[in-house]
Design a protein around this motif. Structure first.
Motif, mmCIF file in Angstrom:
data_model
loop_
_atom_site.group_PDB
_atom_site.id
_atom_site.type_symbol
_atom_site.label_atom_id
_atom_site.label_comp_id
_atom_site.label_asym_id
_atom_site.label_seq_id
_atom_site.Cartn_x
_atom_site.Cartn_y
_atom_site.Cartn_z
ATOM 1 N N GLN A 320 0.518 -1.139 0.318
ATOM 2 C CA GLN A 320 0.140 -0.095 0.196
ATOM 3 C C GLN A 320 0.911 1.307 0.024
ATOM 4 O O GLN A 320 1.981 1.404 1.000
ATOM 5 C CB GLN A 320 -1.024 -0.115 1.051
ATOM 6 C CG GLN A 320 -2.104 -1.469 1.600
ATOM 7 C CD GLN A 320 -3.056 -1.601 2.798
ATOM 8 O OE1 GLN A 320 -2.160 -0.847 3.138
ATOM 9 N NE2 GLN A 320 -3.874 -1.293 2.484
ATOM 10 N N THR A 321 0.758 2.223 -0.892
ATOM 11 C CA THR A 321 1.627 3.207 -1.243
ATOM 12 C C THR A 321 1.412 4.419 -1.381
ATOM 13 O O THR A 321 -0.256 4.900 -1.315
ATOM 14 C CB THR A 321 2.438 2.511 -2.556
ATOM 15 O OG1 THR A 321 1.542 3.199 -3.801
ATOM 16 C CG2 THR A 321 2.667 1.075 -2.698
ATOM 17 N N PHE A 322 2.003 5.415 -1.019
ATOM 18 C CA PHE A 322 2.063 7.063 -1.852
ATOM 19 C C PHE A 322 3.099 7.639 -1.469
ATOM 20 O O PHE A 322 4.054 7.038 -1.357
ATOM 21 C CB PHE A 322 1.893 7.707 -0.049
ATOM 22 C CG PHE A 322 1.609 9.402 -0.610
ATOM 23 C CD1 PHE A 322 1.219 9.951 -2.010
ATOM 24 C CD2 PHE A 322 2.341 10.245 0.542
ATOM 25 C CE1 PHE A 322 1.493 11.528 -1.801
ATOM 26 C CE2 PHE A 322 2.485 11.543 0.468
ATOM 27 C CZ PHE A 322 1.899 12.182 -1.135
ATOM 28 N N ARG A 417 14.658 16.030 -11.948
ATOM 29 C CA ARG A 417 14.053 16.382 -13.097
ATOM 30 C C ARG A 417 12.281 16.242 -12.592
ATOM 31 O O ARG A 417 12.473 15.467 -11.110
ATOM 32 C CB ARG A 417 13.559 15.135 -13.880
ATOM 33 C CG ARG A 417 14.508 15.406 -15.763
ATOM 34 C CD ARG A 417 14.569 13.930 -15.822
ATOM 35 N NE ARG A 417 14.853 12.745 -15.917
ATOM 36 C CZ ARG A 417 13.556 12.057 -15.732
ATOM 37 N NH1 ARG A 417 12.485 12.177 -16.361
ATOM 38 N NH2 ARG A 417 13.835 10.900 -15.810
ATOM 39 N N PRO A 418 11.338 16.311 -12.497
ATOM 40 C CA PRO A 418 9.824 16.523 -12.039
ATOM 41 C C PRO A 418 9.138 15.593 -11.739
ATOM 42 O O PRO A 418 10.227 14.538 -12.927
ATOM 43 C CB PRO A 418 8.774 17.713 -12.543
ATOM 44 C CG PRO A 418 10.143 18.463 -13.060
ATOM 45 C CD PRO A 418 11.646 18.023 -14.063
ATOM 46 N N MET A 419 8.431 14.866 -11.694
ATOM 47 C CA MET A 419 7.465 13.595 -11.330
ATOM 48 C C MET A 419 6.329 14.052 -10.919
ATOM 49 O O MET A 419 5.617 14.473 -10.818
ATOM 50 C CB MET A 419 8.168 13.196 -9.644
ATOM 51 C CG MET A 419 9.359 13.283 -9.519
ATOM 52 S SD MET A 419 10.247 12.787 -7.870
ATOM 53 C CE MET A 419 9.551 14.803 -6.650
ATOM 54 N N SER A 420 5.553 12.561 -10.833
ATOM 55 C CA SER A 420 4.430 12.795 -10.999
ATOM 56 C C SER A 420 3.638 12.263 -9.741
ATOM 57 O O SER A 420 4.871 12.017 -8.700
ATOM 58 C CB SER A 420 4.107 11.365 -11.628
ATOM 59 O OG SER A 420 3.884 10.178 -11.670
ATOM 60 N N ILE A 421 2.723 12.317 -9.179
ATOM 61 C CA ILE A 421 2.334 11.919 -7.337
ATOM 62 C C ILE A 421 1.110 10.459 -7.586
ATOM 63 O O ILE A 421 0.426 10.303 -9.004
ATOM 64 C CB ILE A 421 1.545 13.231 -7.252
ATOM 65 C CG1 ILE A 421 2.698 14.211 -6.428
ATOM 66 C CG2 ILE A 421 0.732 12.658 -5.372
ATOM 67 C CD1 ILE A 421 1.705 15.582 -5.895
ATOM 68 N N ASN A 422 1.881 9.863 -6.877
ATOM 69 C CA ASN A 422 0.893 8.111 -7.339
ATOM 70 C C ASN A 422 0.883 7.798 -6.159
ATOM 71 O O ASN A 422 1.119 7.696 -4.571
ATOM 72 C CB ASN A 422 1.868 7.413 -8.158
ATOM 73 C CG ASN A 422 2.849 7.953 -9.141
ATOM 74 O OD1 ASN A 422 2.734 7.506 -10.639
ATOM 75 N ND2 ASN A 422 3.350 8.968 -8.880
ATOM 76 N N PHE A 423 -0.393 6.584 -6.148
ATOM 77 C CA PHE A 423 -1.030 6.473 -4.979
ATOM 78 C C PHE A 423 -1.198 5.078 -5.648
ATOM 79 O O PHE A 423 -1.867 4.977 -6.879
ATOM 80 C CB PHE A 423 -2.255 6.497 -4.546
ATOM 81 C CG PHE A 423 -2.201 7.729 -3.543
ATOM 82 C CD1 PHE A 423 -2.103 7.704 -2.437
ATOM 83 C CD2 PHE A 423 -2.658 8.604 -3.872
ATOM 84 C CE1 PHE A 423 -1.956 9.021 -1.699
ATOM 85 C CE2 PHE A 423 -2.757 10.643 -3.828
ATOM 86 C CZ PHE A 423 -2.122 9.819 -2.343
ATOM 87 N N ASN A 424 -1.092 3.447 -5.132
ATOM 88 C CA ASN A 424 -1.417 2.316 -5.860
ATOM 89 C C ASN A 424 -1.524 1.385 -4.447
ATOM 90 O O ASN A 424 -0.788 1.269 -3.746
ATOM 91 C CB ASN A 424 -0.650 1.789 -6.790
ATOM 92 C CG ASN A 424 0.641 2.057 -6.654
ATOM 93 O OD1 ASN A 424 1.647 1.464 -5.966
ATOM 94 N ND2 ASN A 424 1.595 1.438 -7.762
ATOM 95 N N GLN A 425 -1.905 -0.349 -5.123
ATOM 96 C CA GLN A 425 -2.314 -0.679 -4.233
ATOM 97 C C GLN A 425 -2.368 -1.828 -4.959
ATOM 98 O O GLN A 425 -2.893 -2.621 -5.852
ATOM 99 C CB GLN A 425 -3.476 -1.039 -2.773
ATOM 100 C CG GLN A 425 -3.362 -2.365 -2.556
ATOM 101 C CD GLN A 425 -4.726 -2.180 -1.439
ATOM 102 O OE1 GLN A 425 -4.576 -2.290 -0.121
ATOM 103 N NE2 GLN A 425 -6.132 -1.530 -2.133
#
Length: 482
Positions: A320-322, A417-425
């Motif tokens: 489970q992530t952020f 470098r820039p990044m995205s923001i993510n949530f996944n399980q």
């Protein structure tokens, strides 16, 4: 010591192949640091008693008692101890609690790097406590904290050059080479020269902190109706449906399993991952920003982790992530970046049970596997709601969990470098539970916040979120594209 250059066995590269990311221009903007100085409440004082239970071999065994020498009760949740040592070249370390009067589930251990290394210390083990450890009345102590740590590869340790090590300290006694803070204020011990523990501006004794003004901001309260709500896409979110890693080969990434539900007085995003023990029945979830435009500043989210499924057998190797991430353009490319909170409720990657990782990535090569990263970890349950914050400026990455510093990683791991923001399980594999009985796990997200080029304390994050909610602002994105 230096932070580990050996990854926890989770492979960030698998996630990269799964994430929809675009190339982005590098951005280089300074970061304004915002601090609030704490003070221990009047009468709150502790001392540390220490004994060593091992003088060599493959693990160190520092045992402690925390004694309340003041005139007021002390909440152990505000107490932090630091044991200072000299790292073996290239080594990473693992913390263990063998036994504690307060319960090992209420004791945390994380590793940090000293800003000013000395001949006898360049790393420290920081011991903390959860709220379940309770308080110490004046004149009482914590009882035994029988702790140990070892190299992650179990190679031999050399303790004779460790600042805090006392080979003749075979019974408990006052030990000034271990420091203690209460609410971020140092009250005991002497750190190696030039390395006094930094005040923690986020402890529960802090006064309320007004949110700082300025700073381009992304805030989302996740007040949507479904994954097909047009506002979700118009606000820049992508709900993953494409196949691929990480996780179980052949599993599905299922947009239908991303829902928005009431939780008390607010709406939260729910990511459901389900399986019946086969790849064909495994459905995982991921939500990420389409924009790859986030770099220095503060990232925060309130996330609910689950230790058990809603129903059916438990034991699956769940993650489970952020996290924030950009793409790996070539093996060992030095402009790759990734910053993770990853909770494994049932273990995995060689861990037998609960563990929370924070990991800062410099780069990696998928085949043959090689990783350059730093990680911090805590082996205890994190079931329930938690406030997760990571700050990135031009010198350091700092992770916080529930207002307390969890990990600190140095400038070698800063993003280029820039990044995205993510949530996944997702499920690492199907080895944790072989049953074919259906089961599903939930990860919930209350809000997400990013403030560009500002380092906020967790208290300032909470105040900023409260201000948005008081104003009735459910979404704002003023972060420019690079």
């Amino acid at each position: 010591m230096t932070p580990s250059t050996t990854s926890p066995t989770h492979a960030g590269g698998n996630r990269i192949r799964a994430t929809l990311l675009a190339a982005a221009l590098a951005a280089g903007v300074g970061c304004a640091t915002l601090t609030a100085l704490p003070a221990a409440a009047a009468g709150e004082q502790v001392k540390v008693q220490y004994r060593q239970s091992s003088t060599g071999g493959d693990q160190a065994e520092p045992w402690f008692k925390v004694v309340n020498t003041g005139s007021s009760p002390v909440s152990l949740g505000q107490v932090r101890l630091r044991y200072y040592f000299k790292a073996e070249a290239g080594a990473s370390y693992t913390f263990r609690c063998s036994w504690a009067v307060k319960g090992c589930a209420n004791v945390t251990g994380t590793f940090g790097t000293l800003a000013n290394p000395t001949a006898t210390a360049d790393r420290y083990l920081e011991i903390g406590f959860t709220s379940g450890a309770g308080s110490l009345s004046p004149g009482t102590d914590s009882g035994d904290l029988q702790l140990r740590f070892h190299r992650s590869d179990w190679r031999a340790l050399v303790q004779s050059d460790d600042y805090s090590f006392g080979p003749s300290q075979t019974s408990y006694g006052d030990w000034s080479k271990v420091t203690a803070t209460v609410g971020g204020t140092q009250v005991w011990g002497t750190a190696p020269a030039g390395n006094s523990p930094s005040p923690d501006p986020t402890g529960p004794t802090d006064p309320p902190t007004n949110p700082p003004g300025g700073g381009a901001t992304l805030f989302d309260d996740f007040t949507y109706t479904s994954h097909t709500d047009p506002a979700l896409a118009s606000h820049g979110w992508s709900v993953r449906s494409n196949s691929g890693g990480p996780g179980v080969p052949g599993a599905t990434w299922a947009p239908d399993n991303v829902t928005f539900v009431r939780d008390g007085s607010t709406t939260v995003m729910n990511l459901e991952t389900s399986t019946a023990g086969t790849a064909a029945t495994t459905e995982m979830t991921e939500v990420l920003t389409r924009a790859v435009k986030f770099r220095n500043g503060t990232y925060a989210a309130r996330v609910h982790f689950s230790d058990a499924p809603r129903s059916g057998p438990d034991g699956d190797h769940l993650v489970q992530t952020f996290f924030t991430i950009n793409d790996l353009k070539a093996p060992m490319a030095d402009d790759y970046a990734e910053y993770d909170f990853e909770y494994l409720p049932n273990g995995g990657w060689g861990e037998p049970s609960n563990i929370l990782y924070t990991t800062s990535w410099e780069t990696y090569r998928p085949d043959p596997w090689e990783a350059v990263n730093a990680h911090s970890e805590s082996r205890t349950s994190y079931a329930g709601w938690h406030d997760l914050v990571v700050t990135i400026d031009d010198s350091v990455i700092v992770y916080y969990v529930d207002g307390q510093e969890f990990g600190r990683h140095d400038s070698r791991y800063l993003p280029e470098r820039p990044m995205s923001i993510n949530f996944n399980q997702w499920l690492i594999d199907l080895a944790g539970q072989s049953s074919t009985t259906p089961r599903s796990y939930d990860q919930k997200v209350d809000y997400v916040l990013h403030v560009k080029d500002q380092v906020l304390t967790p208290a300032q994050v909470a105040a900023k979120v409260a201000a948005y909610r008081s104003a009735g602002t459910a979404f704002q994105d003023t972060v420019p594209n690079p």
